[in-house]
Motif scaffolding. Structure first.
Motif, PDB file in Angstrom:
ATOM      1  N   ASN A   1       0.834  -1.195   0.000  1.00  0.00           N
ATOM      2  CA  ASN A   1       0.000   0.000   0.000  1.00  0.00           C
ATOM      3  C   ASN A   1       0.872   1.249   0.000  1.00  0.00           C
ATOM      4  N   VAL A   2       0.937   1.925  -1.166  1.00  0.00           N
ATOM      5  CA  VAL A   2       1.746   3.145  -1.284  1.00  0.00           C
ATOM      6  C   VAL A   2       0.896   4.322  -1.756  1.00  0.00           C
ATOM      7  N   TYR A   3      -0.388   4.109  -1.932  1.00  0.00           N
ATOM      8  CA  TYR A   3      -1.265   5.152  -2.476  1.00  0.00           C
ATOM      9  C   TYR A   3      -1.635   6.144  -1.383  1.00  0.00           C
ATOM     10  N   VAL A   4      -1.448   7.429  -1.674  1.00  0.00           N
ATOM     11  CA  VAL A   4      -1.807   8.491  -0.731  1.00  0.00           C
ATOM     12  C   VAL A   4      -2.827   9.391  -1.422  1.00  0.00           C
ATOM     13  N   PRO A   5      -4.102   9.219  -1.158  1.00  0.00           N
ATOM     14  CA  PRO A   5      -5.138  10.012  -1.834  1.00  0.00           C
ATOM     15  C   PRO A   5      -5.185  11.441  -1.313  1.00  0.00           C
ATOM     16  N   GLU A   6      -5.497  12.374  -2.218  1.00  0.00           N
ATOM     17  CA  GLU A   6      -5.665  13.778  -1.863  1.00  0.00           C
ATOM     18  C   GLU A   6      -7.069  14.199  -2.259  1.00  0.00           C
ATOM     19  N   ARG A   7      -7.863  14.602  -1.286  1.00  0.00           N
ATOM     20  CA  ARG A   7      -9.270  14.883  -1.541  1.00  0.00           C
ATOM     21  C   ARG A   7      -9.453  16.002  -2.566  1.00  0.00           C
ATOM     22  N   THR A   8      -8.641  17.055  -2.479  1.00  0.00           N
ATOM     23  CA  THR A   8      -8.810  18.192  -3.390  1.00  0.00           C
ATOM     24  C   THR A   8      -8.623  17.765  -4.836  1.00  0.00           C
ATOM     25  N   ALA A   9      -7.564  17.020  -5.100  1.00  0.00           N
ATOM     26  CA  ALA A   9      -7.293  16.564  -6.471  1.00  0.00           C
ATOM     27  C   ALA A   9      -8.362  15.580  -6.936  1.00  0.00           C
ATOM     28  N   LEU A  10      -8.780  14.698  -6.033  1.00  0.00           N
ATOM     29  CA  LEU A  10      -9.800  13.717  -6.402  1.00  0.00           C
ATOM     30  C   LEU A  10     -11.134  14.390  -6.684  1.00  0.00           C
ATOM     31  N   LEU A  11     -11.494  15.383  -5.865  1.00  0.00           N
ATOM     32  CA  LEU A  11     -12.761  16.086  -6.067  1.00  0.00           C
ATOM     33  C   LEU A  11     -12.734  16.873  -7.377  1.00  0.00           C
ATOM     34  N   GLU A  12     -11.607  17.470  -7.690  1.00  0.00           N
ATOM     35  CA  GLU A  12     -11.481  18.192  -8.968  1.00  0.00           C
ATOM     36  C   GLU A  12     -11.614  17.223 -10.145  1.00  0.00           C
ATOM     37  N   GLY A  13     -10.980  16.060 -10.009  1.00  0.00           N
ATOM     38  CA  GLY A  13     -11.097  15.058 -11.059  1.00  0.00           C
ATOM     39  C   GLY A  13     -12.522  14.576 -11.221  1.00  0.00           C
ATOM     40  N   LEU A  14     -13.236  14.419 -10.097  1.00  0.00           N
ATOM     41  CA  LEU A  14     -14.637  13.998 -10.158  1.00  0.00           C
ATOM     42  C   LEU A  14     -15.470  15.012 -10.939  1.00  0.00           C
ATOM     43  N   GLN A  15     -15.224  16.299 -10.695  1.00  0.00           N
ATOM     44  CA  GLN A  15     -16.012  17.348 -11.339  1.00  0.00           C
ATOM     45  C   GLN A  15     -15.704  17.472 -12.828  1.00  0.00           C
ATOM     46  N   THR A  16     -14.470  17.173 -13.218  1.00  0.00           N
ATOM     47  CA  THR A  16     -14.041  17.459 -14.595  1.00  0.00           C
ATOM     48  C   THR A  16     -13.797  16.224 -15.446  1.00  0.00           C
ATOM     49  N   ALA A  17     -13.648  15.057 -14.823  1.00  0.00           N
ATOM     50  CA  ALA A  17     -13.248  13.890 -15.611  1.00  0.00           C
ATOM     51  C   ALA A  17     -14.076  12.648 -15.358  1.00  0.00           C
ATOM     52  N   ASN A  18     -14.990  12.676 -14.400  1.00  0.00           N
ATOM     53  CA  ASN A  18     -15.781  11.479 -14.137  1.00  0.00           C
ATOM     54  C   ASN A  18     -16.765  11.244 -15.281  1.00  0.00           C
ATOM     55  N   PRO A  19     -16.661  10.127 -16.005  1.00  0.00           N
ATOM     56  CA  PRO A  19     -17.538   9.893 -17.166  1.00  0.00           C
ATOM     57  C   PRO A  19     -19.014   9.844 -16.809  1.00  0.00           C
ATOM     58  N   GLU A  20     -19.348   9.306 -15.654  1.00  0.00           N
ATOM     59  CA  GLU A  20     -20.753   9.198 -15.250  1.00  0.00           C
ATOM     60  C   GLU A  20     -21.365  10.579 -15.060  1.00  0.00           C
TER      61      GLU A  20
END
Length: 431
Positions: free
Chosen positions: A235-254
């Motif tokens: 386990n080396v993944y470190v999620p960042e909410r800000t980047a993930l939320l931005e990706g959700l708004q701009t890149a989530n296909p659904e």
């Protein structure tokens, strides 16, 4: 000797799997993107939407048709002219040939055809977005199945370690029984526990094979295609909410597909309202006509010319049909807007839930890693005490059970963290 044969037979499937060609996670994804049936079907749908997106399909361009017909008639003919001449023919033939080029063109329809073109553009974009969504979902499914195989293999290794410890416990119990320091119950219980772990290993190996078949299905290849996987679930993944939320708004296909559906519904409202407006169209024709008669005053007639026509249509009354269609289109637009808002809220909630899950599981993993170390050390101490006759087999059995449970929980946490990583990247459109 018999027990050793059984043990090696239980390890044989794992040994054979280890000899298979290594399939990396990125290679599995690449194969799936080329062959997966869901992706290929979405590609077909996207291509259909692209082919439909034309000015002609929207009604902007004119239509030109070549028409021709030839009518031949045989009849009993009688004709009397004003000067007294008469024509009588029982088998008179008449032949009329007509050919022309017809042009039809809508000049104005309240801009409905242009709004139709906008809708087709959006539907093509929606087809591409659905394809992108299929790619993302397939990638997620492949990765989760791949990590499922790795987790199952880790569990196999854990069971193999537990089996080795059970065998050592059985040897000690049999040695103590032979020396008269223990009862037969210790050896019998050790053998029962050993057989249970061997059965668990066989069941786990079957789970691994079934998960491999599922991955082959996602890759659209023979279910029995052999391969091995990278069994590292670090386990080396470190999620960042800000980047993930931005990706959700701009890149989530659904979410983007829901936005396109909202825009399509809004355009359909404009299309429905445009039907109320006047419509102007032209119908023109370049025509040639020739008639040949074997009887009568006129033996042949030839005409050629250009006909220009202009039509004006304005709906006045249709029993409220147009009004109902507009209202339905408006309600569909409202529903699409609400669906988009609901999807956005749902996706953001899922994102935060996954982030919370990752943070919690990472903290628990620290404890479970420590538990594995401590349980292994405790088991080694209990086994040695049992060897020296300082304790009974029950203590060793409990220590083995504690160690096995610690391994299971640790392996499950590693897999869940990988699953959460894939889900977070899927939500952010990063796969």
């Amino acid at each position: 000797m018999t027990h050793l044969k059984i043990f090696f037979l239980t390890l044989l499937p794992g040994a054979l799997l280890a000899q298979d060609t290594l399939l990396r996670a990125d290679q599995a994804v690449e194969i799936a993107l080329e062959n997966n049936f869901a992706i290929r079907i979405s590609q077909t749908d996207a291509e259909v939407a692209r082919l439909n997106n034309t000015k002609a399909n929207a009604g902007i361009l004119p239509t030109v048709n070549l028409v021709a017909n030839d009518n031949f008639t045989v009849s009993a003919f009688q004709q009397q002219l004003a000067n007294g001449n008469e024509f009588n023919d029982l088998g008179a033939t008449f032949n009329t040939i007509n050919a022309g080029v017809q042009l039809g063109w809508t000049l104005y329809d309240g801009r409905r055809m242009y709004r139709a073109k906008d809708r087709l553009e959006l539907q093509e974009a929606l087809g591409d977005m659905n394809l992108r969504g299929a790619v993302q979902r397939t990638t997620a499914a492949v990765l989760q199945t791949y990590y499922g195989i790795a987790a199952s293999r880790l569990q196999e290794q854990s069971l193999e370690e537990v089996i080795a410890l059970n065998e050592e416990r059985l040897r000690i119990a049999e040695a103590r029984l032979a020396a008269g320091f223990a009862t037969q119950n210790d050896a019998l219980q050790a053998r029962i526990d050993l057989n249970q772990r061997r059965g668990d290993l066989l069941a786990q190996q079957n789970t691994t094979l079934a998960t491999k078949r599922n991955l082959n299905l996602l890759l659209a290849r023979d279910p029995l295609t052999p391969f091995s996987v990278d069994e590292n679930l670090e386990n080396v993944y470190v999620p960042e909410r800000t980047a993930l939320l931005e990706g959700l708004q701009t890149a989530n296909p659904e979410l983007l597909a829901a936005l396109l559906n909202e825009q399509i519904a809004a355009v359909q409202v404009d299309e429905a309202e445009a039907v109320r407006k006047p419509r102007i169209s032209t119908n023109s024709q370049l025509n040639a006509l020739r008639t040949d008669n074997t009887s009568g005053f006129l033996l042949n007639n030839t005409q050629a010319g250009l006909t220009l026509g202009l039509a004006f249509t304005l709906p006045i009354y249709d029993g409220g049909l147009l009004k109902s269609r507009v209202k339905i289109a408006q309600l569909d637009a409202q529903r699409a807007a609400l669906t988009k808002e609901a999807n956005q809220l749902d996706l953001e909630t899922r994102l935060d839930n996954q982030l919370s899950e990752v943070a919690t599981q990472q903290q628990i993993l620290v404890f479970e890693e420590e538990n594995v170390v401590n349980a292994r050390e405790s088991l080694n101490i209990s086994t040695e005490r049992f060897r020296l006759g300082q304790t009974n087999s029950l203590e060793v059995q409990q220590a083995q059970s504690t160690f096995e449970q610690a391994l299971v929980r640790r392996n499950l946490l590693l897999f869940r963290l990988k699953q959460a990583e894939v889900q977070l990247k899927l939500l952010a459109g990063q796969l």
